[in-house]
Structures are given as C-alpha cells and as structure tokens.
Design a protein around this motif. Structure first.
Motif, PDB file in Angstrom:
ATOM      1  N   PRO A  24      35.572  70.015  48.091  1.00  0.00           N
ATOM      2  CA  PRO A  24      35.465  70.611  46.753  1.00  0.00           C
ATOM      3  C   PRO A  24      35.988  72.047  46.712  1.00  0.00           C
ATOM      4  CG  PRO A  24      33.343  69.691  47.444  1.00  0.00           C
ATOM      5  CD  PRO A  24      34.251  69.652  48.611  1.00  0.00           C
ATOM      6  N   PHE A  25      35.767  72.787  47.792  1.00  0.00           N
ATOM      7  CA  PHE A  25      36.223  74.174  47.842  1.00  0.00           C
ATOM      8  C   PHE A  25      37.740  74.245  47.992  1.00  0.00           C
ATOM      9  CE2 PHE A  25      31.877  73.971  49.373  1.00  0.00           C
ATOM     10  CZ  PHE A  25      31.262  74.887  48.541  1.00  0.00           C
ATOM     11  N   ILE A  26      38.301  73.318  48.731  1.00  0.00           N
ATOM     12  CA  ILE A  26      39.763  73.240  48.863  1.00  0.00           C
ATOM     13  C   ILE A  26      40.382  72.891  47.514  1.00  0.00           C
ATOM     14  CG2 ILE A  26      41.641  71.937  49.936  1.00  0.00           C
ATOM     15  CD1 ILE A  26      39.886  71.722  52.446  1.00  0.00           C
ATOM     16  N   LEU A  27      39.731  72.010  46.766  1.00  0.00           N
ATOM     17  CA  LEU A  27      40.226  71.615  45.447  1.00  0.00           C
ATOM     18  C   LEU A  27      40.238  72.808  44.485  1.00  0.00           C
ATOM     19  CD1 LEU A  27      41.134  69.067  43.904  1.00  0.00           C
ATOM     20  CD2 LEU A  27      38.793  68.850  43.108  1.00  0.00           C
ATOM     21  N   ILE A  83      45.781  78.137  43.053  1.00  0.00           N
ATOM     22  CA  ILE A  83      47.144  78.375  43.540  1.00  0.00           C
ATOM     23  C   ILE A  83      48.163  77.836  42.546  1.00  0.00           C
ATOM     24  CG2 ILE A  83      48.788  77.710  45.341  1.00  0.00           C
ATOM     25  CD1 ILE A  83      46.424  77.937  47.332  1.00  0.00           C
ATOM     26  N   VAL A  84      47.889  76.675  41.964  1.00  0.00           N
ATOM     27  CA  VAL A  84      48.794  76.130  40.943  1.00  0.00           C
ATOM     28  C   VAL A  84      48.824  77.045  39.723  1.00  0.00           C
ATOM     29  CG1 VAL A  84      49.116  74.206  39.343  1.00  0.00           C
ATOM     30  CG2 VAL A  84      48.606  73.756  41.732  1.00  0.00           C
ATOM     31  N   MET A  85      47.668  77.622  39.365  1.00  0.00           N
ATOM     32  CA  MET A  85      47.613  78.526  38.211  1.00  0.00           C
ATOM     33  C   MET A  85      48.424  79.799  38.442  1.00  0.00           C
ATOM     34  SD  MET A  85      43.590  78.102  37.189  1.00  0.00           S
ATOM     35  CE  MET A  85      43.543  79.589  36.240  1.00  0.00           C
ATOM     36  N   LYS A 136      50.774  83.184  32.216  1.00  0.00           N
ATOM     37  CA  LYS A 136      49.634  83.296  31.319  1.00  0.00           C
ATOM     38  C   LYS A 136      48.304  83.170  32.057  1.00  0.00           C
ATOM     39  CE  LYS A 136      48.636  81.989  26.653  1.00  0.00           C
ATOM     40  NZ  LYS A 136      49.102  81.259  25.505  1.00  0.00           N
ATOM     41  N   THR A 137      48.247  82.393  33.142  1.00  0.00           N
ATOM     42  CA  THR A 137      46.994  82.165  33.859  1.00  0.00           C
ATOM     43  C   THR A 137      46.942  82.898  35.196  1.00  0.00           C
ATOM     44  OG1 THR A 137      47.897  80.169  34.872  1.00  0.00           O
ATOM     45  CG2 THR A 137      46.677  79.905  32.814  1.00  0.00           C
ATOM     46  N   ARG A 138      47.917  83.752  35.471  1.00  0.00           N
ATOM     47  CA  ARG A 138      47.986  84.404  36.781  1.00  0.00           C
ATOM     48  C   ARG A 138      46.794  85.314  37.056  1.00  0.00           C
ATOM     49  NH1 ARG A 138      53.635  86.383  37.411  1.00  0.00           N
ATOM     50  NH2 ARG A 138      53.976  84.148  37.507  1.00  0.00           N
ATOM     51  N   GLY A 139      46.369  86.106  36.078  1.00  0.00           N
ATOM     52  CA  GLY A 139      45.228  87.000  36.297  1.00  0.00           C
ATOM     53  C   GLY A 139      43.949  86.223  36.571  1.00  0.00           C
TER      54      GLY A 139
END
Length: 167
Positions: free
Chosen positions: A121-124, A130-132, A137-140
């Motif tokens: 779950p923590f890896i997920l 990382i994808v964000m 827009k979602t980097r911060g």
C-alpha cells in the motif's frame, strides 16, 4: 540642405587620412596554419555592443486603483507551490493512514508475511505521487505527498520491517 560637393561626408575618410584597417598588419591564424588552410582575407568582425537591459515602468502609488489592477494582472491563477506542498502533505498523511489500514488487513488475511505483502500500500501511494509529478498542475501536491512518504518510510516502515525481520 544638401552637403556641398567639395566636403566629404563624415562617414568617409578623407584621402589624406589613412584608414586604420588598411595599415593594420594581418596576423596569421595559427589554427588555420596547422590545418593547412589559407589565411583569412578579412579580419574577424568585432562583436556588436551588448544590448542595454529594458527599463521597467515605475509602479503606481500604493493603494491606487491602478496598483490593484496591476497586482491582479500579475497574479498567477491557481495555487502557489507552497500551498500545493502543504495540501499534498495533508493528502499524504491521509493516504498513509489508509495504507496502514490496508497493511494490517493484508497481514490478517495471511498475505503479510513478506516484504511486498507489508509494503504494497505504501509503494502504491509513492507510485501515484511519482505519476503526479509529471503534470504541472499536480506537482506541488505530489511533492508534499512524497515528503510524507519519505518520512513514513524512515520513521515507521523501516523500523517495523527491521523489528519483524521480514526480508
């Protein structure tokens, strides 16, 4: 007013004055000699002068309607990076509480005896953050989630996995 015929234009040198370029000796280029190239016919041109920095307009006085309009035009839409990181830290805390519940549920289901069984779950959560990072827009928010993820791995998961002896 046309210039008189007997006076030369100021850009042209007079016949009595030699031009400085005509009398300057041309030095051979050592690189060209090594490469076997003939010497250059003209000396290299001088670089143009550096451009002056642009002059900014003076700001309107504080409290005037023009100042408010200038501030509104200069403001970027959306959240600042700092606000995004703070929001991301809150989301990261919530996501890791959910991940902890999933880890315990996985352990009670009988699949939690392995490293991957405890940490999936923590890896997920980390992979989602990382994808964000790839989207501006979602980097911060992603940075905030990853800060919390790093803290969880250092403070909670590392010691727990070390105490349990799961390899």
């Amino acid at each position: 007013m046309a210039p008189e015929a007997d006076q030369p234009e100021p850009d042209e040198p007079t016949p009595e004055e030699p031009t400085p370029e005509a009398n300057a000796p041309v030095e051979p280029d050592p690189v060209a000699e090594l490469l076997g190239q003939p010497p250059a016919a003209e000396p290299p041109a001088a670089e143009p002068p550096a451009a002056e920095p642009p002059v900014a307009e003076p700001l309107p006085p504080y409290g005037s309607p023009e100042a408010a309009a200038a501030a509104a035009a200069a403001a970027k839409p959306g959240l600042s990076t700092g606000a995004g990181i703070g929001i991301g830290a809150g989301i990261g805390c919530g996501a890791h509480v959910v991940a902890l519940i999933l880890m315990v549920a996985t352990g009670f289901a009988g699949w939690g005896a392995t490293f991957l069984g405890l940490t999936w779950p923590f890896i997920l959560v980390a992979l989602a953050a990382i994808v964000m990072l790839f989207f501006k827009k979602t980097r911060g928010i992603a940075i905030g989630v990853l800060i919390v993820a790093a803290a969880v791995w250092i403070v909670f998961l590392g010691p727990c996995i070390g105490l349990l002896g799961v390899a």
